[in-house]
Design a protein around this motif. Sequence first.
Motif, short mmCIF file in Angstrom:
data_model
loop_
_atom_site.label_atom_id
_atom_site.label_comp_id
_atom_site.label_asym_id
_atom_site.label_seq_id
_atom_site.Cartn_x
_atom_site.Cartn_y
_atom_site.Cartn_z
N MET A 1 36.42 38.80 30.73
CA MET A 1 37.63 38.11 31.18
C MET A 1 38.39 39.03 32.15
N PRO A 2 38.87 38.51 33.27
CA PRO A 2 39.59 39.35 34.24
C PRO A 2 40.84 39.97 33.64
N VAL A 3 41.17 41.16 34.12
CA VAL A 3 42.39 41.84 33.69
C VAL A 3 43.29 42.04 34.91
N SER A 4 44.57 42.24 34.64
CA SER A 4 45.52 42.50 35.72
C SER A 4 45.98 43.95 35.64
N LEU A 5 46.38 44.46 36.80
CA LEU A 5 46.70 45.89 36.91
C LEU A 5 48.00 46.08 37.67
N SER A 6 48.89 46.87 37.11
CA SER A 6 50.11 47.29 37.79
C SER A 6 49.93 48.73 38.25
N ILE A 7 50.10 48.96 39.54
CA ILE A 7 50.03 50.32 40.07
C ILE A 7 51.45 50.77 40.38
N ASP A 32 40.96 37.27 45.20
CA ASP A 32 41.08 37.18 43.75
C ASP A 32 41.51 38.51 43.15
N GLU A 33 40.93 39.60 43.64
CA GLU A 33 41.30 40.92 43.13
C GLU A 33 42.74 41.26 43.48
N ARG A 34 43.15 40.94 44.69
CA ARG A 34 44.54 41.19 45.09
C ARG A 34 45.52 40.44 44.19
N ALA A 35 45.13 39.26 43.76
CA ALA A 35 46.01 38.46 42.91
C ALA A 35 46.20 39.10 41.54
N ARG A 36 45.27 39.96 41.16
CA ARG A 36 45.35 40.61 39.84
C ARG A 36 45.95 42.02 39.91
N VAL A 37 46.39 42.42 41.10
CA VAL A 37 46.95 43.76 41.28
C VAL A 37 48.36 43.66 41.84
N GLU A 38 49.32 44.25 41.14
CA GLU A 38 50.67 44.36 41.67
C GLU A 38 50.98 45.84 41.91
N ALA A 85 59.26 47.57 34.96
CA ALA A 85 59.14 46.41 35.85
C ALA A 85 57.72 45.84 35.89
N ALA A 86 56.76 46.53 35.30
CA ALA A 86 55.36 46.12 35.38
C ALA A 86 55.07 44.90 34.52
N THR A 87 54.09 44.10 34.96
CA THR A 87 53.68 42.92 34.20
C THR A 87 52.18 42.89 33.94
N GLY A 88 51.42 43.84 34.48
CA GLY A 88 49.97 43.83 34.34
C GLY A 88 49.49 44.19 32.95
N ASP A 89 48.22 43.90 32.69
CA ASP A 89 47.61 44.29 31.41
C ASP A 89 47.51 45.80 31.31
N TYR A 90 47.27 46.45 32.46
CA TYR A 90 47.13 47.90 32.50
C TYR A 90 48.06 48.48 33.55
N LEU A 112 37.77 48.15 33.34
CA LEU A 112 38.75 47.67 32.37
C LEU A 112 38.30 46.33 31.77
N ALA A 113 37.77 45.44 32.61
CA ALA A 113 37.31 44.14 32.13
C ALA A 113 36.11 44.29 31.19
N ASP A 114 35.23 45.22 31.48
CA ASP A 114 34.03 45.40 30.67
C ASP A 114 34.32 46.05 29.33
N GLU A 115 35.21 47.05 29.34
CA GLU A 115 35.39 47.89 28.16
C GLU A 115 36.63 47.56 27.34
N LYS A 116 37.67 47.01 27.96
CA LYS A 116 38.94 46.71 27.30
C LYS A 116 39.47 47.93 26.50
N PRO A 117 39.56 49.09 27.13
CA PRO A 117 40.01 50.28 26.40
C PRO A 117 41.53 50.33 26.29
N ASP A 118 42.01 51.22 25.45
CA ASP A 118 43.44 51.56 25.49
C ASP A 118 43.70 52.47 26.69
N VAL A 119 42.76 53.38 26.93
CA VAL A 119 42.89 54.34 28.02
C VAL A 119 41.55 54.48 28.74
#
Length: 348
Positions: A1-7, A32-38, A85-90, A112-119
């Motif tokens: 499942m896709p994940v979102s990322l806040s940088i 699609d990748e840009r949509a998942r990155v803020e 202010a972040a909203t991403g999964d990571y 991140l999508a493959d492993e779903k780690p904490d870190v």
Amino acid sequence: MPVSLSIVVPVYAVEGYLYQCLDSLHAGLTADERARVEIIAVDDASPDRCGRMLDDYAKDHSGVRVEHLSANVGLGLARNAGLAAATGDYVWFVDSDDWLPPGSVRAVLAALADEKPDVLLIDHLRVQDGRPKMDASSHLLAGAPTLDRMLGVQHTAWNRIVGREFLLRHGLRFGSGWYEDVSFSHPVLLAADRITALNRVCYHYRIGRPGAITSTRSHRHFEAFEQYDRLQEWMDEHGVDPAIRRRLFVLMINHLLVVAGNDGRMHPGHRRNFFRRLAALHRRHRPAGYRPHGVKHRLVAAGAYGLYALLRAGYRLAGIRAGNPERTLPVSADVVSPPYRAQAASII
């Protein structure tokens, strides 16, 4: 499942590097990748043009948000503002004078999508005067991502991508002051149930930039002691295993010895006092069952600054003769002049 990322990018007095950093964060991404990155850029009341540059950049690039702080709070608290202010999964904390090589964000999203780690820990290159160099700890990422192994990886915020809910759940934030990574980067590993590693260079760390903390002589390097006290308090509160505490104690003394011996950070007139503070920290937090590792650790345990200074001077002389005056490998007792060897024998 896709994940979102806040940088999260804290920004202060880096106008000469800022666009390179920002451009590298979304270069080559698909729609699609840009949509998942803020990208959340935090203007830490920068005294130069950075604030205006960020606003202009955000107008032309979707997915970039700018937070302007009314007063300068420092790197750690600016990162906290970005996290709020972040909203991403990571969340990935990227310093604004550094940059990412092509394909890094895509590789991180996939891991991140493959492993779903904490870190998730990543590899990096140290870049000075345009010359890239592997970090001494990079080889650890090639093995099994055990806690003991990952604790040996350079302890920075930017080489670990962390679950946002994980950070909120454990109340993990940056402290104020210099060396803010210390009281954050270790606890995120200690609190994690699942750690993974991406054995790929995904970050370029700029070394030797004028104005950077690691290139600045200042009494503020003494703030490292406060950060390590915070780390020890956190471990007390969370009942960290004694073996892990001994491992981190060795890493702590190693790190502070590097700071003490670095002429680019430590004014010679401050070195004796820094060593005394280091010896006091050693006494204060020495874990049960710990035995000093190597000559320098024994000198710290004994509070023997005079012998430490002799060892350092002798080793630097050996480095100069070898054409490397900044040599920082472990010191051998052989470089100490004969009159002092008997005095050193009781310690080392």
